[in-house]
Design a protein around this motif. Sequence first.
Motif, short mmCIF file in Angstrom:
data_model
loop_
_atom_site.label_atom_id
_atom_site.label_comp_id
_atom_site.label_asym_id
_atom_site.label_seq_id
_atom_site.Cartn_x
_atom_site.Cartn_y
_atom_site.Cartn_z
N VAL A 29 -35.59 30.43 114.33
CA VAL A 29 -35.96 29.52 115.66
C VAL A 29 -37.20 29.41 115.86
O VAL A 29 -37.75 28.08 116.19
N ALA A 30 -38.09 30.46 115.70
CA ALA A 30 -39.72 30.23 115.94
C ALA A 30 -40.15 29.17 115.10
O ALA A 30 -41.19 28.49 115.66
N GLY A 31 -39.90 29.05 113.94
CA GLY A 31 -40.20 28.16 112.72
C GLY A 31 -39.82 26.96 112.99
O GLY A 31 -40.70 25.99 112.60
N THR A 32 -38.96 26.76 113.87
CA THR A 32 -38.57 25.09 114.46
C THR A 32 -39.43 24.94 115.64
O THR A 32 -39.10 23.62 115.91
N ARG A 33 -40.10 25.70 116.08
CA ARG A 33 -40.82 25.42 117.34
C ARG A 33 -42.45 25.39 116.99
O ARG A 33 -42.85 26.04 116.17
N SER A 34 -43.02 24.64 117.96
CA SER A 34 -44.67 24.61 117.65
C SER A 34 -45.19 25.55 118.77
O SER A 34 -44.52 25.77 119.85
N ALA A 35 -46.16 26.28 118.19
CA ALA A 35 -46.89 27.39 119.15
C ALA A 35 -47.66 26.77 120.04
O ALA A 35 -48.11 25.66 120.02
N GLN A 36 -47.75 27.45 121.16
CA GLN A 36 -48.30 27.06 122.20
C GLN A 36 -49.29 28.33 122.78
O GLN A 36 -48.69 29.33 123.04
N ALA A 37 -50.51 28.18 122.96
CA ALA A 37 -51.33 29.08 123.22
C ALA A 37 -51.58 29.05 124.97
O ALA A 37 -51.57 28.09 125.42
N VAL A 38 -51.18 30.34 125.63
CA VAL A 38 -51.15 30.36 126.89
C VAL A 38 -52.15 31.51 127.30
O VAL A 38 -52.46 32.38 126.83
N ARG A 40 -53.32 34.61 130.02
CA ARG A 40 -52.57 35.75 130.64
C ARG A 40 -51.90 35.33 132.04
O ARG A 40 -50.79 35.74 132.39
N GLY A 41 -52.62 34.60 132.89
CA GLY A 41 -51.96 34.39 134.10
C GLY A 41 -50.75 33.32 133.96
O GLY A 41 -49.96 33.51 134.71
N GLU A 42 -50.83 32.29 132.90
CA GLU A 42 -49.87 31.37 132.91
C GLU A 42 -48.64 32.27 132.57
O GLU A 42 -47.20 32.23 132.87
N LEU A 43 -48.75 33.05 131.32
CA LEU A 43 -47.72 33.85 130.99
C LEU A 43 -47.21 34.97 131.91
O LEU A 43 -45.80 34.89 132.18
N GLN A 44 -47.97 35.33 132.99
CA GLN A 44 -47.30 36.47 133.95
C GLN A 44 -46.76 35.38 135.01
O GLN A 44 -45.73 35.71 135.65
N ARG A 45 -46.99 34.12 135.14
CA ARG A 45 -46.37 33.23 136.06
C ARG A 45 -44.87 32.74 135.73
O ARG A 45 -43.77 32.83 136.17
N TRP A 46 -44.93 32.58 134.16
CA TRP A 46 -43.77 32.32 133.47
C TRP A 46 -42.60 33.50 133.50
O TRP A 46 -41.41 33.36 133.93
N LEU A 47 -43.40 34.80 133.11
CA LEU A 47 -42.39 36.04 133.56
C LEU A 47 -41.83 36.16 134.96
O LEU A 47 -40.45 36.52 134.99
N ALA A 48 -42.82 36.04 135.73
CA ALA A 48 -42.16 36.03 137.12
C ALA A 48 -41.10 35.23 137.69
O ALA A 48 -40.17 35.44 138.28
N ALA A 49 -41.14 33.96 137.16
CA ALA A 49 -40.23 32.93 137.47
C ALA A 49 -39.00 33.20 136.41
O ALA A 49 -37.92 32.40 136.70
N GLY A 50 -39.02 34.03 135.37
CA GLY A 50 -37.99 34.12 134.51
C GLY A 50 -37.65 32.97 133.63
O GLY A 50 -36.52 32.86 133.14
N GLU A 51 -38.77 32.24 133.32
CA GLU A 51 -38.75 31.25 132.45
C GLU A 51 -39.02 31.77 130.70
O GLU A 51 -38.41 30.90 130.15
#
Length: 83
Positions: A29-38, A40-51
Amino acid sequence: MATRRDGTKIYYRLAGPDVAALYALLRDVAGTRSAQAVDRGELQRWLAAGEVVAVDVRRPRSTPQAISAVPSPSPRPAARPAR
């Protein structure tokens, strides 16, 4: 994962065939997606939102304090892949 040392070599063993299948599926699955660097703050927001779900495979002693302080999302039933 279990490890066994033999001199200067370390042998790794997965816990079972289900873990190997999970790893292979994640890799595919990961091989079919393009990687995106984010940042720490953005990652924490995504985690908090359950995204997103972050899977940290490092050993606990190497986990930075800032990352380990991120609250875990509430457990949800796993989605079943379409057949």
